[in-house]
Design an enzyme around this catalytic site. Sequence first.
Site, PDB file in Angstrom:
ATOM      1  N   ASN A   1      15.512   0.557   7.454  1.00 29.05           N
ATOM      2  CA  ASN A   1      15.652   2.097   8.674  1.00 29.05           C
ATOM      3  C   ASN A   1      15.364   2.294   9.542  1.00 29.05           C
ATOM      4  O   ASN A   1      14.253   1.982   9.555  1.00 29.05           O
ATOM      5  CB  ASN A   1      15.540   3.206   7.623  1.00 29.05           C
ATOM      6  CG  ASN A   1      14.299   3.840   7.836  1.00 29.05           C
ATOM      7  OD1 ASN A   1      14.274   4.384   8.359  1.00 29.05           O
ATOM      8  ND2 ASN A   1      13.193   3.596   7.003  1.00 29.05           N
TER       9      ASN A   1
ATOM     10  N   PHE B   1      13.754  10.457  12.290  1.00 23.23           N
ATOM     11  CA  PHE B   1      13.460  11.757  11.874  1.00 23.23           C
ATOM     12  C   PHE B   1      14.454  12.523  12.234  1.00 23.23           C
ATOM     13  O   PHE B   1      14.472  13.562  12.476  1.00 23.23           O
ATOM     14  CB  PHE B   1      11.840  12.117  12.285  1.00 23.23           C
ATOM     15  CG  PHE B   1      10.859  11.694  12.053  1.00 23.23           C
ATOM     16  CD1 PHE B   1      10.427  11.134  10.747  1.00 23.23           C
ATOM     17  CD2 PHE B   1       9.179  11.930  12.812  1.00 23.23           C
ATOM     18  CE1 PHE B   1       9.138  10.749  10.772  1.00 23.23           C
ATOM     19  CE2 PHE B   1       8.381  11.756  12.954  1.00 23.23           C
ATOM     20  CZ  PHE B   1       8.321  10.989  11.537  1.00 23.23           C
TER      21      PHE B   1
ATOM     22  N   SER C   1       5.972   5.944  10.907  1.00 18.13           N
ATOM     23  CA  SER C   1       7.566   5.343  10.827  1.00 18.13           C
ATOM     24  C   SER C   1       7.231   4.536  12.206  1.00 18.13           C
ATOM     25  O   SER C   1       6.884   5.372  13.153  1.00 18.13           O
ATOM     26  CB  SER C   1       7.805   6.610  10.924  1.00 18.13           C
ATOM     27  OG  SER C   1       9.623   6.440  11.745  1.00 18.13           O
TER      28      SER C   1
ATOM     29  N   ASN D   1      10.270   4.452  13.595  1.00 17.92           N
ATOM     30  CA  ASN D   1      11.480   4.675  14.055  1.00 17.92           C
ATOM     31  C   ASN D   1      10.912   5.512  15.291  1.00 17.92           C
ATOM     32  O   ASN D   1      12.207   5.887  15.908  1.00 17.92           O
ATOM     33  CB  ASN D   1      11.818   4.684  13.138  1.00 17.92           C
ATOM     34  CG  ASN D   1      12.504   3.650  12.053  1.00 17.92           C
ATOM     35  OD1 ASN D   1      12.215   2.661  12.917  1.00 17.92           O
ATOM     36  ND2 ASN D   1      12.671   4.180  11.027  1.00 17.92           N
ATOM     37  N   THR D   2      10.361   6.081  16.188  1.00 12.69           N
ATOM     38  CA  THR D   2      10.010   7.140  16.475  1.00 12.69           C
ATOM     39  C   THR D   2       8.888   6.386  17.355  1.00 12.69           C
ATOM     40  O   THR D   2       7.805   6.174  17.611  1.00 12.69           O
ATOM     41  CB  THR D   2       9.450   8.475  16.545  1.00 12.69           C
ATOM     42  OG1 THR D   2      10.300   9.523  15.350  1.00 12.69           O
ATOM     43  CG2 THR D   2       9.194   9.750  17.147  1.00 12.69           C
TER      44      THR D   2
ATOM     45  N   LYS E   1      -0.733   9.221   6.486  1.00 15.94           N
ATOM     46  CA  LYS E   1       0.444   8.481   5.857  1.00 15.94           C
ATOM     47  C   LYS E   1      -0.056   7.414   6.792  1.00 15.94           C
ATOM     48  O   LYS E   1       0.714   7.354   7.662  1.00 15.94           O
ATOM     49  CB  LYS E   1       2.243   8.937   5.594  1.00 15.94           C
ATOM     50  CG  LYS E   1       2.331   7.785   5.071  1.00 15.94           C
ATOM     51  CD  LYS E   1       4.532   7.769   4.586  1.00 15.94           C
ATOM     52  CE  LYS E   1       5.293   7.229   3.644  1.00 15.94           C
ATOM     53  NZ  LYS E   1       6.178   7.806   3.425  1.00 15.94           N
TER      54      LYS E   1
ATOM     55  N   ASN F   1       3.673   3.739   4.903  1.00 12.47           N
ATOM     56  CA  ASN F   1       4.685   3.639   5.046  1.00 12.47           C
ATOM     57  C   ASN F   1       6.012   1.902   5.121  1.00 12.47           C
ATOM     58  O   ASN F   1       5.014   0.783   5.205  1.00 12.47           O
ATOM     59  CB  ASN F   1       4.548   4.154   6.626  1.00 12.47           C
ATOM     60  CG  ASN F   1       5.702   4.854   6.979  1.00 12.47           C
ATOM     61  OD1 ASN F   1       6.750   4.551   6.642  1.00 12.47           O
ATOM     62  ND2 ASN F   1       6.246   6.310   7.360  1.00 12.47           N
TER      63      ASN F   1
END
Length: 350
Positions: free
Chosen positions: A108, A112, A170, A172-173, A208, A237
Site C-alpha cells: 500500500n 495517511f 509509514s 508513504n509520507t 510504531k 510497520n
Amino acid sequence: MLERLGLAALHRLDPETGHDLALKALRAGVLRGRGPVNTARLKVRVAGLDLPNPLGLAAGFDKNAVALGPLSRLGFGFLEVGAATPRPQPGNPRPRLFRLGEDRAVINRFGFNNDGAEAIAERLRTRPAGAVVGLNLGANKDSEDRAGDYAAVLTRCGAQVDFATVNVSSPNTQGLRDLQGAAALRALLDRVMEARAELPRPIPIFLKIAPDLDNAALAEIAATAQDAGVQAIIATNTTLDREGLKSAHKGEAGGLSGRPLFEKSTRILAQLSRLTDGKLPLIGVGGIEDAETAYAKIRAGASGLQIYSALVYGGFSLVREILTGLEARLAQDGHETVAAAVGTGRGDWL
C-alpha cells in the site's frame, strides 16, 4: 462458505474498492460476531490495559473509526484505528493498494488518507462499551510542524481512546521515517507526552517502528523510547524490502505487508525484546496468518499481537481460528497464560 464466496467476489474488484465494500458490509451487519474471544489462558495485561486476548486489529483497516461496533464483535482483544492527522487529507493518488496473491502479501501507499481528527474524534465518542480502542497518530503531508501535528491529534482525540500510537514508520509520507532518529524522535515524544499530561485521563503511548532498521538504529530507538516514557513498542510497520517476491505487483512503490514480512519483523521483535530486557511490552505485527505464526511472535517477545493483511486472504473467521489454535499451543507447552510464554523462544531469532 459464505465468507469464502464473499472474499472471492471482493478479490475480483480493485483492492481499495473491495476494502471499502468490506467496511460497508460490516456496518450493514453482514457479519455478526459473538464478541471478543475471552478465556483465562488468553487474557493479557499490556501497558496497564486488560485485554480479553492478545490479538488486535492493526491500524489502517478502519482508518476513520466507522465500523468499531461490528469489529469489536469479531473476536479481537483490541482495535487500533487511524492513522489520524489534524486536517483531513486525501492521501496519494489511486491506485495505491495492491494484492500480491502468490506471496500472500499486500503493498500500500495510501499516504495517511483520513477524515481528520475532528471527524474521527466525534465517531470515537460513540465507540462500543467495553472494547479496548487505540488511535494511530499521524502528521499531515504538508505540515511544517509534524511533532505539533501528533500532539494536536492526541489532544483532540485522547479522551476517547485507551491508548495512542506514535507512527513514525509509514514509508508513504515523505521524510516521516526520518523521525526515527534519536534527536528527532525524542523531541517528538516529548511533545506527545506533554499533550498526554493534559488529558483528563493519561493513556499509554505506544511507538510504531519500521522493520528496515540496522542494529545501531534499533538500539537507539529502544533507549529513546524508554527514556521518554513510551509504554509499548509496536514492531513492525510495513517494509520497503522486495526480496523473494513473485507476484506481478512486486515492483509497486509503498509498504509491503503480509507473509514476506514475517521473518524480518520477528527478528526486529526479538532484538527489541533483548534490548529492553523484557521490561517494555512489545506488540508483534507482520506476517501473522495462523496460530503458529502468532505463537512464534509471542515466543520471540511479544505480549500482544496485531493482524491486518492476513484478513485479506483469510477473512474475519481467521481471528477465532488463530486464537483457538494459540490457546491449544499454550496448553500443549504447559503455559497457563500468554505471559508465561513471552520470550521463551527469543534466542531462535537472534
